[in-house]
Design an enzyme around this catalytic site. Structure first.
Site, PDB file in Angstrom:
ATOM      1  N   ILE A 134       0.832  -1.090  -0.045  1.00 14.04           N
ATOM      2  CA  ILE A 134      -0.099  -0.008   0.085  1.00 14.04           C
ATOM      3  C   ILE A 134       0.920   1.354   0.087  1.00 14.04           C
ATOM      4  CG2 ILE A 134      -0.369   0.052   2.499  1.00 14.04           C
ATOM      5  CD1 ILE A 134      -2.950   1.108   2.080  1.00 14.04           C
ATOM      6  N   SER A 135       0.716   2.210  -0.764  1.00 18.74           N
ATOM      7  CA  SER A 135       1.456   3.414  -0.982  1.00 18.74           C
ATOM      8  C   SER A 135       1.326   4.313   0.280  1.00 18.74           C
ATOM      9  CB  SER A 135       0.764   4.359  -2.102  1.00 18.74           C
ATOM     10  OG  SER A 135       1.633   5.642  -2.378  1.00 18.74           O
TER      11      SER A 135
END
Length: 300
Positions: A134-135
């Site tokens: 996940i960024s």
């Protein structure tokens, strides 16, 4: 452009890299620096408590990619123990200014979209399995602000590489029940997980009524069923901009996509009313490649 001490790289969605740019020693002048930023912020954010614990190399502030340099000042999430505080800190350090983006990021709790046992509000990408991550929050905020005008109520948005569903849920909150937010992810297990994550979030009702949906598919082909789109986000780097995504972009629409191999840029693609496109580079980034499911599971 290449990474150096003078050109910070914004590590993006799904990039499992060490945050060497974020290993900065604490500095007593952090709070004083933050107060200078307060003057340019809305009253709600000026009132936020500043718990900055890290200060970047001052030379970084001379670069165009300064949003990451500013985020270095509160690296590793020290003191960032609530979703609202995380969002306020992103604003304080100049990552974004939009009150609408702040509202949405405060509403969609990031903790529901990261694996158990990981610090949900630290400003770094986190592994989510299947060679994906996940960024970091600063990249989510940046992309939401770049797309804000194309995420108005009633509009259609497409999120390619939707992962745990966080950004797709944010899109859904922005376009509302009369709009459409679509996530496309080629790992079936992540589609299942992201659906469960969304069901626990403030976007649950939008998933239930069908205005928000997540699908298993090859993101390079887009998702024609809900096209054309006002906004398209791609969470992996393509060697070139996929034509199906341009085709599925509505005139007046905007596509945000990382492009490149070793060196990558975050491109902003606007489609004009006559169908022609304009492309600009926003900043240097580093993402995993936009590729097949098989290649991703092999480790690219």
């Amino acid at each position: 452009m290449p990474s150096s001490s003078l050109s910070p790289i914004a590590y993006g969605f799904r990039y499992p890299a060490p945050l060497k740019h974020l290993i900065i020693s604490a500095c007593a002048s952090a709070s004083a620096s933050a107060s200078r930023h307060h003057a340019r912020l809305p009253p709600r954010v000026r009132a936020a408590h500043v718990s900055a614990t890290c200060l970047s190399n001052p030379r970084h502030l001379l670069t165009g990619n300064s949003f990451l340099s500013r985020m270095e000042r509160f690296c590793s999430g020290s003191g960032i123990n609530k979703n609202k505080v995380m969002v306020e800190m992103l604003q304080i350090y100049g990552v974004f200014r939009s009150e609408k983006v702040a509202e949405v990021m405060e509403t969609i709790d990031r903790a529901l979209f990261v694996p158990d046992g990981t610090p949900p509000y630290a400003d770094n990408p986190m592994p989510i399995g299947f060679n994906a991550t996940i960024s970091a929050p600063h990249m989510h905020a940046m992309c939401l602000e770049l797309l804000e005008k194309n995420l108005q109520p009633g509009m259609h948005a497409l999120d390619i590489g939707s992962g745990t569903g966080y950004l797709t849920a944010c899109f859904a909150m922005m376009v509302g029940p009369h709009g459409r937010a679509v996530g496309v992810e080629h790992i079936p297990e992540l589609v299942s997980k992201s659906t469960k994550n969304i069901e626990k979030s403030a976007a649950a009702s939008l998933l239930k009524d069908g205005s928000l949906s997540i699908h298993v598919g090859d993101g390079r082909l887009g998702w024609p069923d809900a096209a054309p789109y006002d906004a398209i986000h791609v969470g992996a780097a393509a060697p070139e901009i996929p034509k199906p995504l341009i085709d599925q972009l509505k005139p007046g629409g905007r596509l945000v996509i990382p492009v490149g191999n070793v060196f990558q840029d975050l491109r902003v693609v606007d489609k004009n009313p006559d169908g022609t496109i304009q492309v600009k580079s926003e900043t240097s980034v580093r993402y995993v490649p936009l590729t097949s499911r098989e290649a991703q599971l092999r480790g690219y």
